[in-house]
Design a protein around this motif. Structure first.
Motif, short mmCIF file in Angstrom:
data_model
loop_
_atom_site.label_atom_id
_atom_site.label_comp_id
_atom_site.label_asym_id
_atom_site.label_seq_id
_atom_site.Cartn_x
_atom_site.Cartn_y
_atom_site.Cartn_z
N TRP A 129 48.36 31.59 43.96
CA TRP A 129 48.49 32.15 42.62
C TRP A 129 48.70 31.07 41.55
CZ3 TRP A 129 48.30 37.44 41.40
CH2 TRP A 129 48.28 38.31 42.50
N VAL A 130 48.94 29.83 41.98
CA VAL A 130 49.27 28.77 41.02
C VAL A 130 48.18 28.58 39.96
CG1 VAL A 130 49.71 26.29 40.75
CG2 VAL A 130 50.85 27.58 42.56
N PRO A 131 46.89 28.41 40.33
CA PRO A 131 45.88 28.22 39.28
C PRO A 131 45.80 29.38 38.29
CG PRO A 131 44.99 27.65 41.44
CD PRO A 131 46.29 28.33 41.67
N ILE A 132 45.87 30.62 38.82
CA ILE A 132 45.81 31.79 37.94
C ILE A 132 47.03 31.85 37.03
CG2 ILE A 132 45.82 34.31 37.89
CD1 ILE A 132 43.16 33.13 38.70
N SER A 133 48.20 31.54 37.59
CA SER A 133 49.42 31.62 36.78
C SER A 133 49.42 30.57 35.67
CB SER A 133 50.66 31.45 37.66
OG SER A 133 50.71 30.15 38.22
N ILE A 134 48.86 29.39 35.94
CA ILE A 134 48.78 28.35 34.91
C ILE A 134 47.88 28.81 33.77
CG2 ILE A 134 47.96 26.01 34.43
CD1 ILE A 134 48.85 25.24 37.24
N LEU A 135 46.78 29.50 34.13
CA LEU A 135 45.86 29.99 33.10
C LEU A 135 46.42 31.19 32.35
CD1 LEU A 135 42.50 29.79 35.12
CD2 LEU A 135 43.28 28.22 33.33
N PHE A 136 47.18 32.02 33.06
CA PHE A 136 47.63 33.29 32.49
C PHE A 136 48.85 33.11 31.59
CE2 PHE A 136 50.06 37.26 32.63
CZ PHE A 136 49.10 38.16 32.21
N TRP A 137 49.84 32.34 32.06
CA TRP A 137 51.08 32.19 31.32
C TRP A 137 51.00 31.02 30.35
CZ3 TRP A 137 54.28 36.14 31.58
CH2 TRP A 137 54.23 36.96 32.72
N PRO A 138 51.62 31.15 29.18
CA PRO A 138 51.46 30.13 28.13
C PRO A 138 52.18 28.82 28.41
CG PRO A 138 52.98 31.83 27.40
CD PRO A 138 52.41 32.30 28.70
N THR A 139 53.22 28.84 29.27
CA THR A 139 53.97 27.62 29.54
C THR A 139 54.05 27.38 31.04
OG1 THR A 139 56.14 28.72 29.66
CG2 THR A 139 55.37 27.99 27.47
N THR A 140 54.26 26.12 31.41
CA THR A 140 54.42 25.77 32.82
C THR A 140 55.66 26.43 33.41
OG1 THR A 140 53.33 23.64 32.45
CG2 THR A 140 54.65 23.86 34.44
N GLU A 141 56.71 26.50 32.62
CA GLU A 141 57.96 27.10 33.10
C GLU A 141 57.75 28.55 33.52
OE1 GLU A 141 62.01 26.75 34.09
OE2 GLU A 141 60.54 25.25 33.49
N LEU A 142 57.07 29.32 32.69
CA LEU A 142 56.80 30.72 33.03
C LEU A 142 55.89 30.83 34.25
CD1 LEU A 142 56.30 32.33 29.50
CD2 LEU A 142 58.24 32.62 31.04
N SER A 143 54.97 29.89 34.39
CA SER A 143 54.08 29.89 35.56
C SER A 143 54.86 29.71 36.85
CB SER A 143 53.03 28.78 35.42
OG SER A 143 52.24 28.96 34.27
N ILE A 144 55.80 28.77 36.85
CA ILE A 144 56.59 28.51 38.06
C ILE A 144 57.50 29.69 38.37
CG2 ILE A 144 58.33 27.00 39.09
CD1 ILE A 144 57.14 24.70 37.49
N ILE A 145 58.11 30.29 37.35
CA ILE A 145 58.96 31.46 37.57
C ILE A 145 58.13 32.61 38.14
CG2 ILE A 145 60.32 33.23 36.40
CD1 ILE A 145 61.30 31.05 34.49
N PHE A 146 56.91 32.75 37.65
CA PHE A 146 56.03 33.80 38.17
C PHE A 146 55.71 33.57 39.65
CE2 PHE A 146 51.64 35.22 39.07
CZ PHE A 146 51.81 36.58 38.91
N ILE A 147 55.47 32.33 40.03
CA ILE A 147 55.21 32.02 41.44
C ILE A 147 56.43 32.36 42.29
CG2 ILE A 147 54.67 30.17 43.07
CD1 ILE A 147 52.35 31.04 41.27
N CYS A 148 57.63 32.05 41.78
CA CYS A 148 58.85 32.41 42.50
C CYS A 148 58.97 33.93 42.64
CB CYS A 148 60.08 31.86 41.77
SG CYS A 148 60.17 30.07 41.70
#
Length: 273
Positions: A129-148
């Motif tokens: 999900w990392v590539p999708i989350s990076i594209l979907f969420w506006p910040t890296t922080e939100l992307s990592i929290i989403f992966i968690c």
């Protein structure tokens, strides 16, 4: 070293009851195992055993930690960053996963619509999900929290769903025959029945959350214990890599202790001896 604190009520002279605290016993076997691990590690490095020739000894790691990290604000900021991401992702997974699991288990129409989607998404590894989350969420922080969040979400949903579906129908029929309403059945039968499964989901979820946050920090993060470990690898500094690994292990262990404490509060009828 796992410790359980037991409260024993004893009668006082006036007949009243006062709590008496029984302090946990020291786990000397666990202490010996930890010391033996580090002694064996040091010995294998010193004799140049295969696979250990380029590995730093525990003493070298300790020296590096004392000299460059124990008073280093950036190091403790890495702890704080990883803990925050794990906490947010884990709490969000419980917040959304428990109600969804309950709905999947109790609403047949909703189950038939949503469960196939869950079963398609569940086998996807969180790191995919990392590539999708990076594209979907506006910040890296939100992307990592989403992966968690993803790491723990499906675990808790499936555990709660299975617990609800496995409740014995006789219990529900008996409650209905005694005039219990749907809300009473939900509160008195379903919730107590799924609490052990929620506890299992929390235990498994916190472990998976730590796994994915470290990998996500290595891939896309600019802070955290995962990033610290990755920077040690890139710079070929073995002591830093090991400091990062030990820090991750300690952070995960502390998180597990917290989850165990919450489990005991959720299930006070379980006495751990």
């Amino acid at each position: 070293m796992k410790a359980a604190q037991e409260t024993i009520k004893t009668a006082s002279m006036d007949g009243s009851f006062k709590p008496k605290i029984s302090w946990p016993q020291f786990n000397w076997r666990g202490a010996i195992a930890i010391v033996s691990f580090f002694v064996t590690w040091h010995f294998l490095v010193k004799i140049g055993a295969p696979g250990f020739k380029n590995i730093a000894s525990p003493y070298e790691v300790f020296q590096t930690f004392i000299a460059g990290y124990i008073n280093n604000t950036a190091y403790w900021d890495s702890w704080a960053a990883s803990l925050k991401r794990v906490l947010y992702g884990f709490l969000l997974a419980q917040l959304f996963g428990i109600p969804l699991g309950l709905m999947l288990g109790t609403r047949e129409t909703f189950h038939n619509l949503a469960y196939p989607v869950i079963e398609i998404l569940r086998p996807i590894p969180p790191l995919a999900w990392v590539p999708i989350s990076i594209l979907f969420w506006p910040t890296t922080e939100l992307s990592i929290i989403f992966i968690c969040f993803i790491g723990a979400f499906f675990i808790i949903v499936i555990n709660v769903h299975d617990a609800v579906r496995n409740i014995q129908k006789e219990h529900i029929w008996l409650a209905q025959s005694l005039g219990a309403s749907r809300s009473q059945i939900f509160r008195r039968i379903m919730i107590p029945s799924v609490i052990p499964s929620i506890a299992v989901g929390m235990t498994l979820g916190i472990a998976v959350t730590w796994n994915v946050v470290i990998a996500a920090e290595m891939i896309s993060g600019d802070s955290g214990l995962g990033r610290l470990t990755w920077e040690g690898y890139v710079s070929h500094t073995v002591t830093v890599v090991i400091i990062g690994m030990i820090s991750i292990g300690l952070a995960g262990y502390l998180s597990t202790i917290l989850v165990d404490y919450l489990e005991k509060k959720m299930m006070p009828w379980r006495i751990v001896r």
